[in-house]
Design a protein around this motif. Structure first.
Motif, PDB file in Angstrom:
ATOM      1  N   TRP A   1       0.836  -1.153   0.184  1.00 24.49           N
ATOM      2  CA  TRP A   1      -0.147  -0.043   0.029  1.00 24.49           C
ATOM      3  C   TRP A   1       0.830   1.250   0.042  1.00 24.49           C
ATOM      4  O   TRP A   1       0.308   2.382   0.061  1.00 24.49           O
ATOM      5  CB  TRP A   1      -0.937   0.000   1.209  1.00 24.49           C
ATOM      6  CG  TRP A   1      -0.257  -0.100   2.430  1.00 24.49           C
ATOM      7  CD1 TRP A   1       0.077   1.071   3.234  1.00 24.49           C
ATOM      8  CD2 TRP A   1       0.065  -1.176   3.398  1.00 24.49           C
ATOM      9  NE1 TRP A   1       0.462   0.550   4.443  1.00 24.49           N
ATOM     10  CE2 TRP A   1       0.624  -0.771   4.345  1.00 24.49           C
ATOM     11  CE3 TRP A   1      -0.174  -2.721   2.876  1.00 24.49           C
ATOM     12  CZ2 TRP A   1       1.101  -1.839   5.255  1.00 24.49           C
ATOM     13  CZ3 TRP A   1       0.439  -3.554   3.994  1.00 24.49           C
ATOM     14  CH2 TRP A   1       0.875  -2.979   5.213  1.00 24.49           C
TER      15      TRP A   1
ATOM     16  N   GLN B   1      -3.759   5.723  -7.561  1.00 24.01           N
ATOM     17  CA  GLN B   1      -4.364   4.267  -6.932  1.00 24.01           C
ATOM     18  C   GLN B   1      -4.176   4.333  -5.398  1.00 24.01           C
ATOM     19  O   GLN B   1      -2.811   4.670  -4.993  1.00 24.01           O
ATOM     20  CB  GLN B   1      -3.477   3.255  -7.577  1.00 24.01           C
ATOM     21  CG  GLN B   1      -3.756   3.306  -9.362  1.00 24.01           C
ATOM     22  CD  GLN B   1      -5.153   2.642  -9.516  1.00 24.01           C
ATOM     23  OE1 GLN B   1      -5.245   1.561  -9.394  1.00 24.01           O
ATOM     24  NE2 GLN B   1      -5.933   3.326 -10.296  1.00 24.01           N
ATOM     25  N   ARG B   2      -5.194   3.869  -4.789  1.00 19.72           N
ATOM     26  CA  ARG B   2      -4.785   3.947  -3.205  1.00 19.72           C
ATOM     27  C   ARG B   2      -5.250   2.458  -2.843  1.00 19.72           C
ATOM     28  O   ARG B   2      -6.502   2.162  -3.367  1.00 19.72           O
ATOM     29  CB  ARG B   2      -5.642   5.165  -2.961  1.00 19.72           C
ATOM     30  CG  ARG B   2      -5.307   6.363  -2.922  1.00 19.72           C
ATOM     31  CD  ARG B   2      -4.014   6.741  -2.142  1.00 19.72           C
ATOM     32  NE  ARG B   2      -3.646   7.990  -2.112  1.00 19.72           N
ATOM     33  CZ  ARG B   2      -2.709   8.566  -3.185  1.00 19.72           C
ATOM     34  NH1 ARG B   2      -2.242   7.498  -4.036  1.00 19.72           N
ATOM     35  NH2 ARG B   2      -2.391   9.802  -3.144  1.00 19.72           N
ATOM     36  N   TRP B   3      -4.712   2.132  -1.913  1.00 15.17           N
ATOM     37  CA  TRP B   3      -5.299   0.878  -1.214  1.00 15.17           C
ATOM     38  C   TRP B   3      -6.725   1.258  -0.377  1.00 15.17           C
ATOM     39  O   TRP B   3      -6.810   2.252   0.354  1.00 15.17           O
ATOM     40  CB  TRP B   3      -4.027   0.477  -0.027  1.00 15.17           C
ATOM     41  CG  TRP B   3      -4.497  -0.577   1.066  1.00 15.17           C
ATOM     42  CD1 TRP B   3      -4.709  -0.376   2.248  1.00 15.17           C
ATOM     43  CD2 TRP B   3      -5.098  -1.825   0.821  1.00 15.17           C
ATOM     44  NE1 TRP B   3      -5.035  -1.309   3.088  1.00 15.17           N
ATOM     45  CE2 TRP B   3      -5.333  -2.480   1.946  1.00 15.17           C
ATOM     46  CE3 TRP B   3      -5.331  -2.807  -0.315  1.00 15.17           C
ATOM     47  CZ2 TRP B   3      -5.571  -3.874   2.127  1.00 15.17           C
ATOM     48  CZ3 TRP B   3      -5.561  -4.157  -0.291  1.00 15.17           C
ATOM     49  CH2 TRP B   3      -5.926  -4.551   0.833  1.00 15.17           C
ATOM     50  N   GLN B   4      -7.565   0.344  -0.734  1.00 15.03           N
ATOM     51  CA  GLN B   4      -8.882   0.635  -0.096  1.00 15.03           C
ATOM     52  C   GLN B   4      -9.315  -0.110   1.001  1.00 15.03           C
ATOM     53  O   GLN B   4     -10.254  -0.354   1.710  1.00 15.03           O
ATOM     54  CB  GLN B   4      -9.770   0.293  -1.193  1.00 15.03           C
ATOM     55  CG  GLN B   4      -9.939   1.305  -2.450  1.00 15.03           C
ATOM     56  CD  GLN B   4      -9.892   2.836  -2.102  1.00 15.03           C
ATOM     57  OE1 GLN B   4     -10.688   3.282  -1.409  1.00 15.03           O
ATOM     58  NE2 GLN B   4      -9.031   3.615  -2.823  1.00 15.03           N
ATOM     59  N   GLY B   5      -8.285  -1.036   1.547  1.00 20.63           N
ATOM     60  CA  GLY B   5      -8.521  -1.792   2.544  1.00 20.63           C
ATOM     61  C   GLY B   5      -8.093  -1.096   4.006  1.00 20.63           C
ATOM     62  O   GLY B   5      -7.941   0.143   4.072  1.00 20.63           O
TER      63      GLY B   5
ATOM     64  N   GLU C   1     -10.457  -7.497   1.306  1.00 21.35           N
ATOM     65  CA  GLU C   1     -10.329  -6.391   0.225  1.00 21.35           C
ATOM     66  C   GLU C   1      -9.601  -6.945  -0.987  1.00 21.35           C
ATOM     67  O   GLU C   1      -9.789  -6.668  -2.119  1.00 21.35           O
ATOM     68  CB  GLU C   1      -9.599  -5.402   0.692  1.00 21.35           C
ATOM     69  CG  GLU C   1      -9.340  -4.021  -0.026  1.00 21.35           C
ATOM     70  CD  GLU C   1     -10.506  -3.388  -0.632  1.00 21.35           C
ATOM     71  OE1 GLU C   1     -10.214  -2.740  -1.495  1.00 21.35           O
ATOM     72  OE2 GLU C   1     -11.487  -3.395  -0.028  1.00 21.35           O
TER      73      GLU C   1
ATOM     74  N   LYS D   1     -11.543  -8.642  -3.490  1.00 20.70           N
ATOM     75  CA  LYS D   1     -12.556  -7.808  -4.252  1.00 20.70           C
ATOM     76  C   LYS D   1     -12.047  -7.376  -5.672  1.00 20.70           C
ATOM     77  O   LYS D   1     -12.514  -7.007  -6.586  1.00 20.70           O
ATOM     78  CB  LYS D   1     -12.954  -6.380  -3.585  1.00 20.70           C
ATOM     79  CG  LYS D   1     -13.930  -6.512  -2.368  1.00 20.70           C
ATOM     80  CD  LYS D   1     -13.869  -5.284  -1.922  1.00 20.70           C
ATOM     81  CE  LYS D   1     -14.801  -5.172  -0.320  1.00 20.70           C
ATOM     82  NZ  LYS D   1     -14.762  -3.897   0.234  1.00 20.70           N
ATOM     83  N   HIS D   2     -10.628  -7.515  -5.682  1.00 22.35           N
ATOM     84  CA  HIS D   2      -9.689  -7.103  -6.844  1.00 22.35           C
ATOM     85  C   HIS D   2      -9.049  -8.481  -7.567  1.00 22.35           C
ATOM     86  O   HIS D   2      -8.773  -8.340  -8.638  1.00 22.35           O
ATOM     87  CB  HIS D   2      -8.566  -6.101  -6.333  1.00 22.35           C
ATOM     88  CG  HIS D   2      -9.124  -4.931  -6.006  1.00 22.35           C
ATOM     89  ND1 HIS D   2      -9.708  -3.953  -6.448  1.00 22.35           N
ATOM     90  CD2 HIS D   2      -9.379  -4.800  -4.569  1.00 22.35           C
ATOM     91  CE1 HIS D   2     -10.223  -3.015  -5.547  1.00 22.35           C
ATOM     92  NE2 HIS D   2     -10.008  -3.586  -4.307  1.00 22.35           N
TER      93      HIS D   2
END
Length: 630
Positions: free
Chosen positions: A295, A409-413, A594, A597-598
């Motif tokens: 991240w 781009q960002r870590w969403q977790g 998370e 999800k990807h």
């Protein structure tokens, strides 16, 4: 399918015998070795000694410092049974400079061969080497010659001084001592690090100058070697002759500076590699790359994917959308695939071109209705099976992708907080370079199953507990971090409660990292029961070791199609109730949710059921470390 856990356990026992294990190095020496762990005695002129620099480069090596300030080889030999030497994998002997200055007879090789006793340098080395071989006949031994020395003046007491090795003392040269060490190494057929004849560690390079009073004018002048050797120094009236600006490869004419320690460390590392002490993974990966949090990284290194065929397309998703794909390799790094011939990229997907050698799986291969001998396990849904293997089946089909994410781009977790307020003792010991002993306590995930290093497969990545320790040692320049991994495959938290005295308390840990949950969820242990059992483990340890702190892991998730899928996803909320002073939560559950999800489950698994592959194991290490690193 009937599971044979004993057979699986035997497979991993055999495979683990090929892995890179942490090795112990006992460094026997004098003040040059001693000062590695007493940097304050250098007047804070040295930031890192040669021992630490070696283990920085070879993190699978843990040193034990047996440096004794001012001792000769005779002193070591005389006290060899009182030093507390332990059985180790490798021993280094770095002695001789004090033997020379104290005028000890060097002797000759016959003294060594005939074991004449502690009368000469040769005789002393025989006693020391014999003692080492008595402790461990299979241990590797390296000898290190003394390095050249300029005029020495002790930084804390100018009256403690000695002329350099440019002239003999008591009729012997320091080079004679160095040659004796080399002769012993040649006789024994063991490796030697020859510092005395090193082309850079020469007298003229040891200090930039020596500040002395000009005998003619009485003014201080910066004299360089060899002119400095002819100018007298009066410790009662003169200033200390080695100001900070004079430091080059030593800081006082004798003891190595950071630059000198770097040279020494590099020479030792070179020899250690030649005798097989370097871990295999260093040929494939860099610890700094693998432990830079995903991240935070500017470049994502070796993200794992497993291409799946779904209709006309064969592809796999990356965690972030890429600005540039740097490389696509087989997971063992042995083959690099070519853009346009083997793959292309669009949005967040690596698309496999038909006809490429890149392996893939079909969607229908993942869940099916008939048992496949050696490749399936009962599914969660009635009359189903899931693809399963504990060997290289999945890793051989996975790819390692290195790429630069698009900006923004960002870590969403979940955010992983620095736990300084929760684990003050642990972080204080780390930052203060005090000793810290860690116990990893859990099941097969904590043991490192399906990690390439444990499996004996390229790229031989260390297990995530090892990655964690290596990163902490490197970040804090703290070589006093030790650990033991008492995790046992297949165990539940209740076993952890029952076994805590034999598997944790006997080690008197400063930090316990608890990682049960995967098997508990499969066995339908309720979230409340699970939390109560983890609490009992904490209570049992705290009763015996009140200052111990804890990191409790909320586990990764099992394959939702596998029979192992149970209560695992519910454990995090119960474990949060344990978090507070002295107990931090490492939330791998939400991290994995998370990621899923990807990416597909198959991108991140070692067995397609309940074990991480190298990529997801790195997340474990990075999450744990982020709790402990500012």
């Amino acid at each position: 399918m009937k599971i044979r856990p004993l057979f699986i356990l035997l497979i991993f026992y055999v495979l683990s015998s090929f892995r890179d294990k942490e090795q112990t190095w006992v460094a026997i020496g004098d003040s040059i070795t001693y000062l590695n762990d007493h940097l304050n005695e250098t007047g804070d002129r040295v930031k890192k000694g040669y021992l630490t620099r070696v283990t920085d480069k070879l993190p699978n090596l843990r040193y034990i410092n047996q440096g004794h300030n001012g001792w000769t080889s005779a002193g070591i030999a005389q006290n060899i049974d009182k030093l507390g030497l332990v059985k180790a994998d490798v021993y280094s002997i770095f002695l001789g400079t004090n033997d020379w200055w104290q005028g000890r007879p060097i002797g000759d090789l016959d003294d060594y061969k005939n074991d004449v006793g502690n009368k000469t340098v040769f005789g002393s080395f025989r006693i020391i080497i014999d003692a080492i071989r008595k402790l461990n006949p299979k241990a590797r031994i390296i000898l290190i010659t003394p390095m050249q020395r300029n005029d020495f003046v002790y930084i804390a007491d100018s009256k403690n001084s000695a002329h350099g090795s440019y002239r003999k003392h008591a009729g012997q040269s320091l080079e004679d001592v160095a040659n004796a060490v080399i002769t012993i190494a040649e006789h024994e057929g063991i490796a030697a690090v020859d510092l005395y004849h090193h082309p850079v560690l020469t007298i003229k390079n040891l200090v930039n100058f020596k500040r002395l009073k000009d005998p003619k004018t009485g003014e201080y002048v910066n004299f360089v070697y060899p002119g400095s050797a002819e100018i007298p120094f009066n410790p009662n009236t003169d200033e200390y002759p080695y100001p900070v600006e004079s430091i080059n490869l030593t800081y006082d004419g004798l003891h190595p500076s950071d630059a000198g320690n770097t040279i020494i460390a590099n020479e030792i590392v070179s020899v250690f590699k030649k005798i097989g002490l370097a871990p295999k993974w260093q040929n494939y990966l860099k610890l700094t790359d693998y432990m830079t949090p995903f991240w935070k990284a500017d470049t994502i290194v070796d993200e794992s994917i497993l291409p799946l065929e779904n209709g006309a397309e064969i592809n796999a998703s990356l965690l972030f959308e890429a600005r540039k794909i740097v490389s696509v390799k087989s997971s063992d790094h042995h083959e690099t695939f070519v853009e346009g011939r083997d793959w292309n990229y669009s949005k967040d997907k690596i698309n496999i071109i038909r006809g490429s050698k890149i392996p893939f799986l079909k969607k229908e291969d993942l869940v099916f209705m008939r048992d496949k001998a050696g490749l399936s396990m009962r599914g969660k849904a009635a009359d189903t099976f899931v693809l399963y293997s504990e060997n290289e089946y999945f890793s051989s089909r996975q790819l390692a992708v290195t790429y630069i994410p698009k900006k923004g781009q960002r870590w969403q977790g979940p955010a992983i907080p620095y736990a300084v307020g929760i684990l003050p003792s642990t972080i204080g010991k780390l930052a203060g370079q005090d000793s810290l002993h860690i116990v990893f306590y859990g099941n097969s995930i904590e043991k490192g199953y399906n990690t390439s290093g444990l499996a004996g497969e390229a790229p031989y990545m260390p297990t995530w507990p090892e990655l964690t320790v290596y990163k902490l040692r490197d970040y804090y320049s703290n070589s006093y971090i030790s650990y033991v991994n008492t995790s046992v495959s297949g165990k539940l938290a209740q076993w952890g409660v029952d076994s805590v005295n034999d598997y944790v308390n006997i080690y008197h840990p400063d930090l316990v990292i608890i990682g049960f949950g995967m098997n508990d969820g499969s066995a339908n242990v309720t979230p409340v029961q699970f939390r109560e059992q983890i609490q009992k483990i904490i209570n049992s340890v705290s009763a015996k070791n009140p200052k111990t702190e804890f990191i409790v892991i909320a586990p990764m998730l099992p394959n939702p199609n596998a029979v192992q899928s149970g209560f695992q996803h519910q454990y995090k909320n119960e474990l949060l109730k344990l978090a507070g002073p002295g107990v931090a939560l490492a939330d791998m559950t939400t991290v994995h949710q998370e990621l899923l999800k990807h990416k597909s489950y198959q991108d991140m698994t070692g067995n397609n059921v309940n074990h991480p592959n190298d990529y997801l194991a790195r997340w474990y290490a990075q999450v744990i470390c982020n709790l402990l690193l500012q």
